[in-house]
Design an enzyme around this catalytic site. Structure first.
Site, PDB file in Angstrom:
ATOM      1  CD  GLU B  60      -1.722  -2.459   1.177  1.00 42.11           C
ATOM      2  OE1 GLU B  60      -0.610  -2.764   1.953  1.00 42.11           O
ATOM      3  OE2 GLU B  60      -2.176  -3.260   0.764  1.00 42.11           O
ATOM      4  CB  ALA B  84     -10.914   1.935   3.667  1.00 40.54           C
ATOM      5  CG  HIS B 129      -9.972  -7.435   6.594  1.00 39.40           C
ATOM      6  ND1 HIS B 129      -8.813  -8.204   7.404  1.00 39.40           N
ATOM      7  CD2 HIS B 129      -9.249  -7.694   5.328  1.00 39.40           C
ATOM      8  CE1 HIS B 129      -7.730  -8.556   6.731  1.00 39.40           C
ATOM      9  NE2 HIS B 129      -8.161  -8.469   5.431  1.00 39.40           N
TER      10      HIS B 129
END
Ligand SMILES: Cc1ncc(C[n+]2csc(CCOP(=O)(O)OP(=O)(O)O)c2C)c(N)n1
Lengths: 338, 322
Positions: B60, B84, B129
Site C-alpha cells: 500500500e 480501506a 478488515h
C-alpha cells in the site's frame, strides 16, 4: 560494483570541471551564509548543513538535464535545491519563511519545492520521498517525456520499508529513476557501520538493478556514475542504485553536540571535498589558487545578496495560512466542472 | 435508468473515465485479470491494457506513494486499496505526504489522484478488515473524503473524484457492494463537497451515509405518518457541507447524527458541534449521536451486529429528540 580509483580530472572536459567546482562553491558559500544568519538568530527552525556533501550534490546535479526531476532525501538539502537550479535568493527566502520563496514560505528548508524547475522537494519523514519519485518516473514513462528522476536518500533512510518498496516498484516497472544513497555514516548519531550490509547500493542487487558505490567526495566520480545511470534510464534501461560515500563535516543539525563522535571522525576537515577538489584542479593546472579565491569571493558576495533579499522580503500575509489546502471549487460545485 | 449494483456502478465510472482521459489509470493489487476484490475492475485490463489497468506488488506504501508522484508528474491515478483499513499500512503516505504536498508546495503542486478503498463493517471479516476510516482521513485537511451510499452516488461521485484536482479518498462500503439501485443510462457526475437531502421532512433531521443511510431511510419509513423525518446524506465528509445540514436543522429543530465511525472522536461529534455552535437556538431538543461504541469490530456475526448501529437504534435516537 565499487569504483576503486577516482577518475582523473585530466580526462574531464574543462567546462565540466568548472561547473562542478562552481556548484560546490555555491553550496558552501550558501550554507556558510545560512550558518552565520542562524547564529544571529535570524533563521527559524532547524538548520541542516551540507558541509561534506557538496561534491555529491554537484556531481549529481550536473549529471541531470534541466527537465529531469529531483526528489530530495537525507537531511543535507540546500545543496540539492541549488544544483537543481533554484537561485540562491529564492532558496534563502524559503529558508527564512518569506513569501518570495518558491513555496511562499509554506515549505521552509525541509520542503523546498519548485515545480517549474522539476524539483519535487523533500519528504521530511525520511524515506517517504522515494515512492513519489517512482511515481514521477512512472508519469515520465507513461507520458513519454524522456525525462529521468533522481532521488536521494541518506544511509539512515535506507532502513525504512518505504525505501525498499520504492526499489521493488521501480524494478518491476523498469522506471527511469536513479536512487542515490548519500552515505555519510550517520543517521543523526546512529552509525551506518552497525548496519549489517557492506555497501548500501547492494540493496538494489536482489532486484537485479545495476548498482555502484562511489567516492562521493569526488565530484567527478559522482558525475560519471550518475550520468551513466541517467543515460541508461533515459534510454529505457530502468533504475539504478548508487551509493555515494560522503563525510558529514558538521553535526546533524546546528546545535548538535555530537557526543557520539570519536575524535578521529570529528576531525572531518581533512575530508573537505571542496578544498580537495580545488587542490586537484590547481595541481592539474585548471585553475590557480588566486583564481579560485576570486571566484569563491564572488559566490560569497552572491550568498550575502541572497541573505539581504531574504531579510528584506516580507513574511506572507497571515490569511495565506488558509490557502492551498484544496483546489477549489471541488469538481461539480458551481464553476467547478472541468 | 437501469438497476445496477455498486460494484457495477464503480466499474462503469472507471471504464468511462479511462475512456475519456488518457491520463487516468487504475492501479492496485489484483486490479488486472483478477478484476478487483469485489469485481469492480473486471474486464478493464482486457479493454485498456496492463499499463492503464496496472497490477502492483503487495504494498500500500507503493500504491499510494507512487500515485502521489504520478499525480505531480501529470497523471490522474486511481489507486485502489483492497480494504480501506490498509490505508494504515501506508500511514505516512496517507497522512503526511498526500494531503500535505499541495499545501507545503505553496500551491505549486496539484494532486489529481483518487484512492479508492471499500470501507466499513458487516462482511464478517474481523477487526482489521471492518473499519470505517473517514474520521481518520477527514482529520487530514487536504484530503477530500467521499463516501458512496447508493449505485447512483457511487458512479456519479467516483467520476467527479477522478476529475477533481485534489487527492480524493473515495469510500464505497464493503457491505453495500452488491446493493442495487437505479443508475441513469446517460453520462452524469455528482458534485463533490455537497450534501444531498435525500428525503424531505419537517420534524427531525437525520444525517447518515453508507449502511447507516439505508437504515436511516428505513427508520424514516417506519415513522412516516407519526414523525416526519428529513434524511441528509453528506456524501463528502471532508470538506463537510455543514450549510445543508444546518439549514435542515433550522427547519426541523432536531438532529440525529448517525455514522459507523466510533463515537469517540467520530464524525458524529463534529457534525453536532457544527450545528450546535452556529444554530443553538434552532434546537427544540438535545441533538443525538449514533455510532459504534468504543470497540474494535468483532468477528462473530451476533457480536458484529451488536456493535454496528441498526435501525432500532436509529429509531430510538430519533424518539429521544421528542
Ligand atoms: C521517518 C522519520 N524518522 C525519523 C526522523 C528524524 N530524523 C531526521 S533526520 C534523521 C537521520 C537521517 O539520517 P540519514 O538518512 O542518514 O540522512 P543524513 O542526515 O545523514 O543526511 C532522523 C532520524 C524523520 N525525520 N523521519
Amino acid at each position: 560494483m565499487v569504483s576503486e580509483s577516482n577518475p582523473d580530472v585530466d580526462d574531464l572536459p574543462r567546462e565540466t570541471a568548472d561547473v562542478l567546482l562552481d556548484e560546490m562553491m555555491r553550496i558552501r558559500a550558501f550554507d556558510d551564509a545560512a550558518l552565520e544568519q542562524f547564529r544571529e538568530g535570524d533563521v527559524p527552525g532547524f538548520l541542516h548543513l551540507c558541509h561534506g556533501h557538496e561534491a555529491s550534490h554537484a556531481g549529481m546535479g550536473v549529471a541531470m538535464a534541466p527537465d529531469d526531476w529531483l526528489a530530495v532525501g537525507g537531511s543535507r538539502l540546500h545543496g540539492q535545491y541549488l544544483v537543481k537550479g533554484v537561485p540562491m535568493p529564492e532558496a534563502m527566502a524559503e529558508i527564512y519563511g518569506k513569501e518570495t520563496g518558491p513555496n511562499r514560505g509554506k515549505g521552509g528548508s525541509m520542503h523546498l519545492a519548485d515545480y517549474d524547475r522539476h524539483l519535487y522537494g523533500h519528504a521530511a519523514t525520511i524515506g517517504s520521498g522515494q515512492n513519489p519519485a517512482a511515481g514521477i518516473a512512472l508519469a515520465q514513462q507513461m507520458r513519454e517525456t524522456g525525462n529521468v528522476v533522481v532521488s536521494t536518500i541518506g544511509d539512515g533512510g535506507t532502513s525504512r520499508g518505504s525505501f525498499h518498496t520504492a526499489l521493488v516498484f521501480a524494478a518491476t516497472w523498469d522506471l527511469p529513476v536513479v536512487y542515490v544513497i548519500e552515505n555519510n555514516e550517520f543517521a543523526i548519531s546512529y552509525d551506518a557501520e552497525n548496519l549489517p550490509i557492506e555497501q548500501l547500493s547492494d540493496y538494489g542487487e536482489p532486484l537485479d538493478m545495476p548498482t555502484e558505490s562511489v567516492d562521493g567526495s569526488d565530484p567527478v566520480a559522482v558525475h560519471e556514475a550518475v550520468s551513466a545511470a541517467v543515460d541508461r534510464a533515459r534510454s529505457g534501461g530502468g533504475p539504478t542504485v548508487i551509493e555515494s560515500r560522503v563525510t558529514r563535516m558538521r553535526g546533524h543539525f546546528e546545535g548538535d553536540k555530537q557526543q557520539y563522535r570519536t575524535e578521529t571522525d570529528a576531525d572531518a576537515s581533512e575530508a573537505d571535498p571542496l578544498t580537495s577538489f580545488r587542490d586537484r584542479l590547481i595541481e592539474a593546472g585548471h585553475i590557480t589558487a588566486a583564481e579560485y579565491d576570486d571566484r569563491y569571493a564572488e559566490f560569497e558576495a552572491k550568498a550575502r545578496e541572497a541573505v539581504e533579499f531574504a531579510q528584506e522580503s516580507d513574511f506572507p500575509d497571515s490569511e495565506v495560512a488558509y490557502d492551498d489546502i484544496y483546489e477549489e471549487p471541488l469538481y461539480g460545485q458551481e464553476g467547478g466542472d472541468r | 435508468m437501469t438497476e445496477k449494483s455498486i460494484t457495477e456502478a464503480l466499474r462503469e465510472a472507471l471504464d468511462e473515465e479511462l475512456q475519456r482521459d488518457e491520463r487516468v489509470y487504475v492501479v492496485g493489487e489484483d486490479v488486472g485479470d483478477f478484476g478487483g476484490n469485489f469485481g469492480e475492475t473486471q474486464g478493464l485490463q482486457e479493454k485498456y491494457g496492463d499499463k492503464r489497468v496496472r497490477d502492483t506488488p503487495l504494498s500500500e506504501i507503493g500504491i499510494t506513494g507512487h500515485a502521489l508522484g504520478a499525480a505531480v508528474g501529470g497523471m490522474r491515478p486511481v489507486a485502489e486499496l483492497q480494504f480501506a483499513d490498509f490505508a494504515a499500512t501506508a500511514g505516512d503516505e496517507m497522512v503526511n505526504q498526500i494531503p500535505k504536498m499541495g499545501y507545503i508546495s505553496g500551491g505549486q503542486f496539484t494532486l489529481p489522484m483518487t484512492v479508492l478503498a471499500p470501507s466499513g463493517a458487516g462482511i464478517r471479516s474481523g477487526a482489521q478488515h471492518s473499519q470505517s476510516v473517514h474520521a481518520w482521513m477527514g482529520n487530514q485537511p487536504g484530503f477530500v473524503v467521499v463516501t458512496a451510499s447508493t449505485p447512483y452516488d457511487a458512479k456519479g461521485l467516483l467520476k467527479s473524484a477522478i476529475r477533481d484536482d485534489n487527492p480524493v479518498f473515495f469510500l464505497p462500503h464493503k457491505n453495500l457492494m452488491g446493493k442495487k439501485g437505479e443508475v441513469p443510462d446517460e453520462e452524469y457526475t455528482l458534485p463533490l463537497g455537497e450534501a444531498a437531502v435525500e428525503r424531505t421532512g419537517e420534524d427531525v433531521t437525520v444525517v447518515a451515509t453508507q449502511q447507516m443511510f439505508h437504515r436511516a431511510m428505513e427508520a424514516a419509513e417506519q415513522l412516516a405518518g407519526d414523525i416526519d423525518v428529513e434524511v441528509v446524506n453528506p456524501r463528502t465528509f471532508a470538506p463537510l457541507d455543514t450549510e445543508t445540514i444546518r439549514e435542515s436543522v433550522r427547519k426541523t429543530g432536531r438532529l440525529v447524527a448517525v455514522d459507523e465511525t466510533p463515537l469517540r472522536y467520530g464524525t458524529q461529534g463534529y457534525i453536532v458541534s457544527e450545528v450546535v455552535s452556529n444554530d443553538f437556538f434552532s434546537f427544540d431538543a438535545p441533538p443525538q449521536t449514533v455510532g459504534v461504541e468504543d470497540t474494535p469490530i468483532p468477528f462473530s456475526p451476533p457480536l458484529e451486529d451488536e456493535v454496528i448501529p441498526d435501525t432500532e437504534e436509529i429509531l430510538a435516537a430519533i424518539r429521544r429528540t421528542f
